[in-house]
Design a protein around this motif. Structure first.
Motif, short mmCIF file in Angstrom:
data_model
loop_
_atom_site.label_atom_id
_atom_site.label_comp_id
_atom_site.label_asym_id
_atom_site.label_seq_id
_atom_site.Cartn_x
_atom_site.Cartn_y
_atom_site.Cartn_z
N GLU A 262 0.82 -1.21 0.00
CA GLU A 262 0.00 0.00 0.00
C GLU A 262 0.86 1.27 0.00
OE1 GLU A 262 -2.62 -0.51 3.33
OE2 GLU A 262 -3.85 -2.00 2.28
N GLY A 263 1.90 1.23 -0.86
CA GLY A 263 2.74 2.41 -1.05
C GLY A 263 3.87 2.55 -0.06
N THR A 264 3.94 1.70 0.96
CA THR A 264 5.02 1.77 1.94
C THR A 264 6.05 0.70 1.62
OG1 THR A 264 3.51 2.55 3.65
CG2 THR A 264 5.60 1.61 4.38
N GLN A 265 7.29 1.13 1.37
CA GLN A 265 8.34 0.21 0.99
C GLN A 265 9.25 -0.09 2.18
OE1 GLN A 265 10.43 1.60 -2.47
NE2 GLN A 265 8.60 1.71 -3.73
N SER A 266 9.70 -1.34 2.26
CA SER A 266 10.64 -1.73 3.31
C SER A 266 11.57 -2.81 2.77
CB SER A 266 9.90 -2.25 4.55
OG SER A 266 9.07 -3.35 4.22
N LYS A 267 12.76 -2.87 3.35
CA LYS A 267 13.76 -3.84 2.93
C LYS A 267 14.26 -4.61 4.15
CE LYS A 267 15.38 -0.95 -0.91
NZ LYS A 267 14.94 -1.83 -1.99
N PHE A 268 14.69 -5.85 3.90
CA PHE A 268 15.16 -6.70 5.00
C PHE A 268 16.26 -7.60 4.48
CE2 PHE A 268 15.08 -10.67 7.39
CZ PHE A 268 15.11 -10.22 8.69
N SER A 269 17.29 -7.83 5.30
CA SER A 269 18.38 -8.74 4.95
C SER A 269 18.57 -9.77 6.06
CB SER A 269 19.69 -7.97 4.73
OG SER A 269 19.57 -7.09 3.63
N ASP A 270 18.88 -10.98 5.69
CA ASP A 270 19.10 -12.04 6.69
C ASP A 270 20.44 -11.84 7.39
OD1 ASP A 270 16.83 -13.97 6.44
OD2 ASP A 270 17.46 -13.95 4.35
N SER A 271 20.49 -12.25 8.65
CA SER A 271 21.72 -12.14 9.42
C SER A 271 22.24 -13.50 9.88
CB SER A 271 21.51 -11.25 10.64
OG SER A 271 20.50 -11.78 11.50
N MET A 272 21.42 -14.54 9.80
CA MET A 272 21.79 -15.86 10.28
C MET A 272 22.14 -16.78 9.12
SD MET A 272 21.41 -15.40 13.54
CE MET A 272 21.41 -17.06 14.23
N ASN A 273 22.97 -17.80 9.41
CA ASN A 273 23.32 -18.81 8.41
C ASN A 273 22.27 -19.91 8.45
OD1 ASN A 273 24.35 -20.92 6.92
ND2 ASN A 273 26.42 -20.78 7.76
#
Length: 329
Positions: A262-273
């Motif tokens: 709904e127009g709101t952008q977000s990003k995420f990256s993994d930190s665990m193996n």
């Protein structure tokens, strides 16, 4: 008390899992089994106290193992698992489960009769990003999902051989099929088209398709398309999934997660193996009998394998394949 581990397979994934296990507290790699004693001893030399064997029976007779990791080409499955089930030894097996349905189906029946602890290497399930996608999708109405595994031909001879590898969709793209099931639900029907575009002309020994696309209908009404190719020049690759929902889009790949709701952008990256996380879950089950942290056991992985085998059947016959509910597992 240390968990005593054996590893079957001396390729990249045998070493990869061994390297992770060797750094974990309370774990000892005792034995390596390969197609030759030289290969087995070469890998065993990398882990303190490990010994090499060329036959699974010899390895199991000589060691009291608590669990075994199976990291072999798809066409090599069957005898190894049967011996472990016979001896009631829990095992972790890398995907896929085989090149056809008959061997995994028979193994699944034996595994269930023994209530044996198993885990299958669909490691993407253990990433933080996939867990987040699964949570978001549970609150959405899914429309269509597009997945892809686009890359180059792996540099091992067995992968190029349809009889041994099962082809790209069964051997590699199975990860994307598994994520579709895990996030969106079970698959009712598949219709696939595979082809040979260029690679076989350059190398006549190649018998796998180098392009393919598979349309799928899910039980919940979602439709999906998963495509793959192995003809790109190295190091080019593109792997991931895009989920189109009533709230926006979720764009996942092994390196990042982008959400536009709904127009709101977000990003995420993994930190665990995730490879370590999946082993921790499996070994916790071996120690305690609690398998609740295992996100893909043999039964669940068999459902993914049914889909990839159905895609190959569809492409071969040129017809849609319906995956009806049955009693197979």
């Amino acid at each position: 008390m240390n968990i005593q581990i054996g590893i079957v397979g001396t390729g990249n994934f045998g070493y990869h899992h061994g390297a992770i296990l060797s750094q974990m507290d309370g774990v000892q790699i005792r034995s390596i089994c390969g197609t030759s004693i030289d290969k087995a001893e070469k890998l065993a030399a990398k882990f303190d106290g490990a010994k090499g064997y060329s036959h699974i029976e010899d390895m199991l007779d000589a060691n009291e193992l608590d669990a075994v990791y199976i990291c072999v080409p798809p066409g090599a499955h069957g005898e190894i698992e049967r011996e472990l089930v016979h001896r009631s030894i829990p095992f972790f097996v890398e995907k896929p489960l085989g090149v056809d349905l008959e061997t995994p189906r028979n193994l699944l029946t034996a595994i269930q009769q023994k209530s044996l602890i198993t885990s299958v290497g669909y490691h993407f399930r253990y990433t933080e990003s996939v867990q987040l996608v699964k949570k978001m999708m549970s609150a959405c109405t899914s429309g269509i999902t597009l997945g892809q595994w686009m890359g180059t031909m792996p540099g091992v001879d067995w992968w190029k051989n349809q009889r041994i590898s099962g082809g790209q969709f069964i051997e590699q793209t199975t990860h994307i099929v598994d994520l579709l099931r895990y996030v969106c639900g079970e698959i009712d029907e598949v219709y696939a088209m595979f082809g040979t575009s260029a690679t076989a002309e350059k190398d006549p020994s190649i018998t796998v398709a180098d392009v393919g696309t598979v349309n799928m209908e899910l039980k919940n009404g979602t439709v999906a398309n998963i495509a793959n190719t192995c003809l790109l020049p190295p190091p080019m690759s593109r792997t991931g999934m895009t989920f189109y929902t009533d709230q926006g889009t979720i764009d996942w790949s092994p390196s990042r997660l982008d959400v536009n709701f709904e127009g709101t952008q977000s990003k995420f990256s993994d930190s665990m193996n995730p490879y370590q996380t999946e082993s921790e879950a499996f070994l916790h089950a071996v120690r305690t009998g609690d398998s609740s942290r295992i996100l893909s056991d043999y039964h669940d992985a068999y459902q993914t394998h049914r889909v990839t085998c159905a895609a190959l059947e569809s492409a071969t016959k040129g017809i849609p394949i319906i995956l009806r509910d049955d009693n197979e597992g």
